[in-house]
Design an enzyme around this catalytic site. Structure first.
Site, PDB file in Angstrom:
ATOM      1  N   CYS A  86      -6.993   0.437 -11.618  1.00  0.00           N
ATOM      2  CA  CYS A  86      -8.371   0.059 -11.318  1.00  0.00           C
ATOM      3  C   CYS A  86      -9.348   1.064 -11.931  1.00  0.00           C
ATOM      4  O   CYS A  86      -9.499   1.084 -13.141  1.00  0.00           O
ATOM      5  CB  CYS A  86      -8.545  -0.127  -9.811  1.00  0.00           C
ATOM      6  N   HIS A 194      -3.834  -3.413  -7.706  1.00  0.00           N
ATOM      7  CA  HIS A 194      -3.388  -2.194  -7.018  1.00  0.00           C
ATOM      8  C   HIS A 194      -1.959  -2.303  -6.490  1.00  0.00           C
ATOM      9  O   HIS A 194      -1.760  -2.734  -5.341  1.00  0.00           O
ATOM     10  CB  HIS A 194      -4.299  -1.938  -5.813  1.00  0.00           C
ATOM     11  N   GLU A 196      -0.184   0.085  -5.442  1.00  0.00           N
ATOM     12  CA  GLU A 196       0.003   1.053  -4.343  1.00  0.00           C
ATOM     13  C   GLU A 196      -0.406   0.483  -2.988  1.00  0.00           C
ATOM     14  O   GLU A 196      -0.134   1.085  -1.960  1.00  0.00           O
ATOM     15  CB  GLU A 196      -0.772   2.353  -4.644  1.00  0.00           C
TER      16      GLU A 196
HETATM   17  N1  GLN Z   1     -10.777   0.026  -6.457  1.00  0.00           N
HETATM   18  C1  GLN Z   1     -11.317   0.395  -7.588  1.00  0.00           C
HETATM   19  O1  GLN Z   1     -10.898   1.328  -8.268  1.00  0.00           O
HETATM   20  C2  GLN Z   1     -12.507  -0.411  -8.045  1.00  0.00           C
HETATM   21  C3  GLN Z   1     -13.688   0.396  -8.245  1.00  0.00           C
HETATM   22  C4  GLN Z   1     -14.236   0.207  -9.589  1.00  0.00           C
HETATM   23  N2  GLN Z   1     -14.955   1.342 -10.033  1.00  0.00           N
HETATM   24  C5  GLN Z   1     -15.002  -1.104  -9.681  1.00  0.00           C
HETATM   25  O2  GLN Z   1     -15.070  -1.638 -10.732  1.00  0.00           O
HETATM   26  O3  GLN Z   1     -15.500  -1.636  -8.725  1.00  0.00           O
END
Ligand code: GLN
Length: 220
Positions: A86, A194, A196
């Site tokens: 992410c 994600h 994790e």
């Molecule tokens: N959970 C994440 O890492 C998402 C956050 C990220 N910076 C976004 O685009 O919103």
């Protein structure tokens, strides 16, 4: 097996990925602050999700210039396995370790839900735990997950088999439904979903546990 997690101001999945890595390796990872300049020796490095530096300028852009990232870039170029989830994927793109960039979701909304992914490549150290063409479910939670690259780059990535995961039902407008991408050398993976967050039935799924187990086995 040693692992390390880089922690930026406003990382919010650093502890989640640390728990996943501890579950997979039996050892707590080293937590490394963004302002440090030296990395501990590790078998792989993780850039966690979050909102590093408040996502200012563009998500991941400021973190890409942080002191520790010079060391991460050097390690990655020397062949060390690096995974970015992410915000970690956003940072990897902003450093240039991965091609393209993550832009605002096509629907302009923050998207937070489970998504189904197709495993497109199981030849990498990151995806060896899965059957090619199988499906996994990981959560997404982002507002900047819309993967953008020029046509030539997209053709090259696809031609080289570097798409690791593809969305079944694209939640953010990503080009060619790309959810996760591997670099040329095969040692850097960025992905928006994600793994994790699904490492136990108590968390709603175990596909993430399979993911980390496969990675740990591949780099052992
Ligand atoms: N959970 C994440 O890492 C998402 C956050 C990220 N910076 C976004 O685009 O919103």
């Amino acid at each position: 097996m040693k692992t390390a997690v880089i922690v930026f101001p406003a990382s919010n999945c650093d502890r989640d990925i640390a728990v996943a890595l501890e579950q997979a390796t039996g050892k707590k990872p080293a937590m490394v602050w963004h302002g440090d300049t030296d990395l501990p020796e590790a078998d792989f490095y993780a850039l966690p999700g979050g909102f590093s530096y408040g996502d200012y300028l563009r998500a991941g852009a400021m973190a890409a210039k942080s002191p520790i990232m010079r060391a991460v870039i050097d390690k990655a170029k020397a062949g060390a396995p690096v995974i970015g989830v992410c915000n970690g994927f956003q940072i990897l793109c902003e450093t240039g370790l991965l091609p393209g960039v993550l832009m605002r979701n096509a629907g302009l909304d923050f998207v937070c839900r489970d998504v189904e992914l197709r495993v497109e490549n199981n030849q990498s150290i990151f995806t060896r735990g899965f059957e090619k063409g199988s499906y996994v479910t990981f959560p997404v939670a982002h507002h900047d997950g819309n993967y953008v690259a020029d046509e030539e780059t997209l053709n090259r990535i696809e031609g080289d088999g570097r798409v690791a995961f593809r969305y079944v039902d694209n939640p953010n407008g990503s080009a060619r439904d790309i959810a996760g991408l591997i670099n040329d050398a095969g040692n850097v993976l960025g992905m928006m979903p994600h793994p994790e967050r699904v490492i136990s039935p108590l968390l709603g799924g175990i596909d993430g546990a399979t993911f980390f187990k496969g990675l740990v086995e591949a780099v052992s």
